[in-house]
Design a protein around this motif. Structure first.
Motif, PDB file in Angstrom:
ATOM      1  N   MET A   1       0.833  -1.203   0.000  1.00 45.66           N
ATOM      2  CA  MET A   1       0.000   0.000   0.000  1.00 45.66           C
ATOM      3  C   MET A   1       0.868   1.254   0.000  1.00 45.66           C
ATOM      4  O   MET A   1       2.018   1.225   0.408  1.00 45.66           O
ATOM      5  N   ALA A   2       0.272   2.353  -0.459  1.00 39.78           N
ATOM      6  CA  ALA A   2       0.992   3.633  -0.443  1.00 39.78           C
ATOM      7  C   ALA A   2       0.150   4.676   0.286  1.00 39.78           C
ATOM      8  O   ALA A   2      -1.088   4.631   0.244  1.00 39.78           O
ATOM      9  N   LEU A   3       0.823   5.599   0.953  1.00 33.56           N
ATOM     10  CA  LEU A   3       0.140   6.731   1.582  1.00 33.56           C
ATOM     11  C   LEU A   3       0.640   8.018   0.938  1.00 33.56           C
ATOM     12  O   LEU A   3       1.841   8.246   0.841  1.00 33.56           O
ATOM     13  N   VAL A   4      -0.294   8.838   0.485  1.00 37.25           N
ATOM     14  CA  VAL A   4       0.065  10.154  -0.040  1.00 37.25           C
ATOM     15  C   VAL A   4      -0.836  11.172   0.667  1.00 37.25           C
ATOM     16  O   VAL A   4      -1.966  11.422   0.240  1.00 37.25           O
ATOM     17  N   ALA A   5      -0.333  11.737   1.760  1.00 37.21           N
ATOM     18  CA  ALA A   5      -1.142  12.693   2.517  1.00 37.21           C
ATOM     19  C   ALA A   5      -1.249  14.002   1.736  1.00 37.21           C
ATOM     20  O   ALA A   5      -0.314  14.392   1.029  1.00 37.21           O
ATOM     21  N   ALA A   6      -2.387  14.671   1.863  1.00 35.68           N
ATOM     22  CA  ALA A   6      -2.609  15.886   1.068  1.00 35.68           C
ATOM     23  C   ALA A   6      -3.502  16.859   1.838  1.00 35.68           C
ATOM     24  O   ALA A   6      -4.277  16.459   2.699  1.00 35.68           O
ATOM     25  N   HIS A   7      -3.364  18.118   1.510  1.00 40.88           N
ATOM     26  CA  HIS A   7      -4.184  19.150   2.134  1.00 40.88           C
ATOM     27  C   HIS A   7      -4.686  20.155   1.096  1.00 40.88           C
ATOM     28  O   HIS A   7      -3.939  21.014   0.646  1.00 40.88           O
ATOM     29  N   PRO A   8      -5.946  20.013   0.694  1.00 45.17           N
ATOM     30  CA  PRO A   8      -6.533  21.047  -0.172  1.00 45.17           C
ATOM     31  C   PRO A   8      -6.840  22.286   0.667  1.00 45.17           C
ATOM     32  O   PRO A   8      -7.639  22.217   1.597  1.00 45.17           O
ATOM     33  N   VAL A   9      -6.172  23.398   0.362  1.00 45.14           N
ATOM     34  CA  VAL A   9      -6.369  24.626   1.125  1.00 45.14           C
ATOM     35  C   VAL A   9      -7.577  25.355   0.531  1.00 45.14           C
ATOM     36  O   VAL A   9      -7.442  26.290  -0.256  1.00 45.14           O
TER      37      VAL A   9
ATOM     38  N   ARG B   1      -4.884  26.010  -3.719  1.00 44.53           N
ATOM     39  CA  ARG B   1      -3.664  25.276  -3.508  1.00 44.53           C
ATOM     40  C   ARG B   1      -3.971  23.903  -2.914  1.00 44.53           C
ATOM     41  O   ARG B   1      -4.782  23.793  -2.001  1.00 44.53           O
ATOM     42  N   VAL B   2      -3.326  22.855  -3.438  1.00 45.20           N
ATOM     43  CA  VAL B   2      -3.373  21.546  -2.764  1.00 45.20           C
ATOM     44  C   VAL B   2      -1.936  21.154  -2.471  1.00 45.20           C
ATOM     45  O   VAL B   2      -1.099  21.091  -3.374  1.00 45.20           O
ATOM     46  N   ILE B   3      -1.648  20.936  -1.192  1.00 48.07           N
ATOM     47  CA  ILE B   3      -0.289  20.595  -0.779  1.00 48.07           C
ATOM     48  C   ILE B   3      -0.195  19.092  -0.552  1.00 48.07           C
ATOM     49  O   ILE B   3      -0.939  18.528   0.255  1.00 48.07           O
ATOM     50  N   ILE B   4       0.698  18.464  -1.304  1.00 51.73           N
ATOM     51  CA  ILE B   4       0.958  17.025  -1.180  1.00 51.73           C
ATOM     52  C   ILE B   4       2.197  16.884  -0.305  1.00 51.73           C
ATOM     53  O   ILE B   4       3.198  17.562  -0.548  1.00 51.73           O
ATOM     54  N   THR B   5       2.133  16.012   0.713  1.00 50.21           N
ATOM     55  CA  THR B   5       3.288  15.867   1.616  1.00 50.21           C
ATOM     56  C   THR B   5       3.816  14.435   1.576  1.00 50.21           C
ATOM     57  O   THR B   5       3.491  13.623   2.431  1.00 50.21           O
ATOM     58  N   PRO B   6       4.644  14.155   0.595  1.00 52.83           N
ATOM     59  CA  PRO B   6       5.169  12.790   0.444  1.00 52.83           C
ATOM     60  C   PRO B   6       5.929  12.369   1.699  1.00 52.83           C
ATOM     61  O   PRO B   6       6.552  13.205   2.364  1.00 52.83           O
ATOM     62  N   SER B   7       5.854  11.079   1.995  1.00 49.94           N
ATOM     63  CA  SER B   7       6.522  10.537   3.186  1.00 49.94           C
ATOM     64  C   SER B   7       7.057   9.154   2.854  1.00 49.94           C
ATOM     65  O   SER B   7       6.996   8.713   1.699  1.00 49.94           O
ATOM     66  N   ALA B   8       7.574   8.469   3.855  1.00 47.90           N
ATOM     67  CA  ALA B   8       8.257   7.184   3.623  1.00 47.90           C
ATOM     68  C   ALA B   8       7.416   6.190   2.816  1.00 47.90           C
ATOM     69  O   ALA B   8       7.942   5.437   1.991  1.00 47.90           O
ATOM     70  N   LYS B   9       6.118   6.179   3.027  1.00 47.46           N
ATOM     71  CA  LYS B   9       5.284   5.190   2.328  1.00 47.46           C
ATOM     72  C   LYS B   9       4.592   5.753   1.079  1.00 47.46           C
ATOM     73  O   LYS B   9       3.593   5.208   0.618  1.00 47.46           O
ATOM     74  N   SER B  10       5.080   6.863   0.574  1.00 48.73           N
ATOM     75  CA  SER B  10       4.556   7.375  -0.697  1.00 48.73           C
ATOM     76  C   SER B  10       5.382   6.776  -1.834  1.00 48.73           C
ATOM     77  O   SER B  10       6.599   6.705  -1.731  1.00 48.73           O
ATOM     78  N   THR B  11       4.715   6.351  -2.911  1.00 48.08           N
ATOM     79  CA  THR B  11       5.457   5.860  -4.079  1.00 48.08           C
ATOM     80  C   THR B  11       5.310   6.894  -5.195  1.00 48.08           C
ATOM     81  O   THR B  11       4.295   7.606  -5.258  1.00 48.08           O
ATOM     82  N   PRO B  12       6.307   6.990  -6.072  1.00 51.44           N
ATOM     83  CA  PRO B  12       6.219   7.955  -7.175  1.00 51.44           C
ATOM     84  C   PRO B  12       4.944   7.772  -7.987  1.00 51.44           C
ATOM     85  O   PRO B  12       4.297   8.756  -8.370  1.00 51.44           O
TER      86      PRO B  12
END
Lengths: 287, 287
Positions: free
Chosen positions: B117-125, B145-156
């Motif tokens: 699984m992958a996690l891609v956390a995001a925040h639509p402002v 603006r939508v801010i994507i905050t890639p982290s260890a479990k995010s895949t390209p």
């Protein structure tokens, strides 16, 4: 309608002074309107827009025949303006102003008045961002509050005439003491200006890494800092002339802001909910 | 256009979740849209407005076949929501969210994810005052603006798909680290909320004599306190989950506010002018 004044002189034909001229003219409550100004260009706009019948930069010229003098100049220059006009004013002139601080104005102007003159200080709580005679609007005061602050040199007759003039401009008129006015406005108006300016100043150069934090603000940041765009010149006068009441308002805010900070730090969500909802209820009551 | 996901499940079909569903559908980037909700009434609105193909209150039902899970529930309930869906999710699901705090979300959700699984956390402002599926709007994210905050479990691959989805909704997408996001938003958003709430709370019961001071506020007070009407439930989550960064932002503001108070008290108009105009310049730069 019977004329209230055969001649009024408006000192400072800007947004407020010019709007009052337009409203008074429309209501047919005044005869001749004279405008005293500093710059020829603004006076020419006022004449071209039919606000004033006579434009002058000479205080003596402006004073002659003025049954009502409206001081719509910066608060700290009111005394000098009136002083220059005084030798040429009719003996029973009524003096008023439109400043947003009142005890200071009363204290400065009352000692100048001759025996038969009256002072009725007033504050139209209205405005918009634009300035100058070009921005004046006969409807600026419609539905807005005008606070009259009677003092030792106010006469019932002068108060009544001034209230009639403001009512004809569409304003809701009420009376209070100068000091009471200043304490209320310090809380309801001057405090919000400082809160907004401080937020904008705090964020002006605030970066996280290379990013300017303020660039990520949405409409909420825009609303909360809107007042920060106000003109320094106007606010300097308020800060200088209402310092004590503003100090009390700042301490009130400082305590409540400190409570928020402390409860967030402590993670006390129960107490924070009470405080947050006190603000929420207040805001929903505002128009 | 090629579909990005055959099925997405939106957990919480409110203003944000519902608006994303409408935008994704319009862009024809997703196949089936499933909505997981708490109340039948809101889910019925979402179905009636064509936002979702299937409505359910059962996490297992919502999980089956979901190639993308969008957590649009309150931040503090995201972990429990995902936990309940987990046993029924496809092995390679992508998980995302729309929360306004990011480090906390990443920290809570990453440990739950299975290997593929992958996690891609995001925040639509983005946002508006109304809530619920009835308020959802396909254009809510347009130009925002939508801010994507890639982290260890995010895949390209997962990041690319999610960014494509948000771009199709009209958003400007950018990436940053979760912690950087939280520090920026504490200053650009969370601070303004507290500043506004504190002003409203301070004035809630503030009287001068018998008069409620807030009754004399004009549009400036309204602007400065507008955020104070926000919902406590949403902000409680932010205060709990971004406490440290908010603490730093509050100290920043406290220092600047204190400077204003001190300069007004001292009558130092020269230094105050510099500070005031720093805020003025910042506000004029804001849109």
């Amino acid at each position: 309608m019977v004329q209230l004044f055969h001649q009024i002189t408006i000192c400072g034909v800007g947004l407020i002074g010019g709007s009052l001229a337009l409203a008074a003219r429309r209501a047919k409550l005044v005869g001749r309107i004279v405008g005293l100004g500093r710059t020829q260009a603004n006076l020419e706009v006022a004449v071209a827009r039919g606000m004033i019948d006579h434009a002058t930069r000479d205080p003596a010229d402006a004073a002659r025949g003025a049954e009502l003098v409206v001081l719509a100049v910066p608060i700290v220059t009111m005394r000098a303006t009136l002083d220059a006009m005084l030798p040429h004013l009719p003996a029973n002139s009524v003096i008023t102003d439109v400043g947003s601080v009142k005890a200071w104005v009363v204290r400065e102007l009352e000692p100048l008045l001759r025996d038969q003159m009256a002072l009725v200080a007033a504050h139209p709580v209205a405005g918009k961002e634009a300035t100058g005679a070009g921005a004046a609007d006969a409807d600026l005061f419609k539905g807005r509050r005008v606070i009259i602050t009677p003092s030792a040199k106010s006469t019932p007759g002068a108060i009544a005439k001034l209230e009639e003039l403001w009512r004809a401009a569409g304003a809701h008129v009420e009376r209070m003491a100068p000091q009471e006015h200043d304490e209320i406005l310090a809380r309801a108006s001057h405090l919000a200006q400082i809160v907004a300016s401080a937020l904008a100043a705090a964020l002006a150069d605030e970066r996280v890494g290379a990013k300017l934090a303020a660039d990520f603000g949405a409409s909420g940041l825009g609303d909360t800092t809107r007042l920060a765009a106000s003109s320094w010149e106007m606010w300097r006068d308020v800060f200088v002339t209402n310092r004590e009441a503003i100090g009390a308002a700042l301490r009130l805010y400082g305590r409540t802001f400190g409570e928020f900070a402390q409860l967030i730090e402590a993670g006390d969500m129960q107490a924070l909910e009470v405080l947050f909802n006190r603000g929420r209820k207040m805001r929903k009551r505002l128009k």
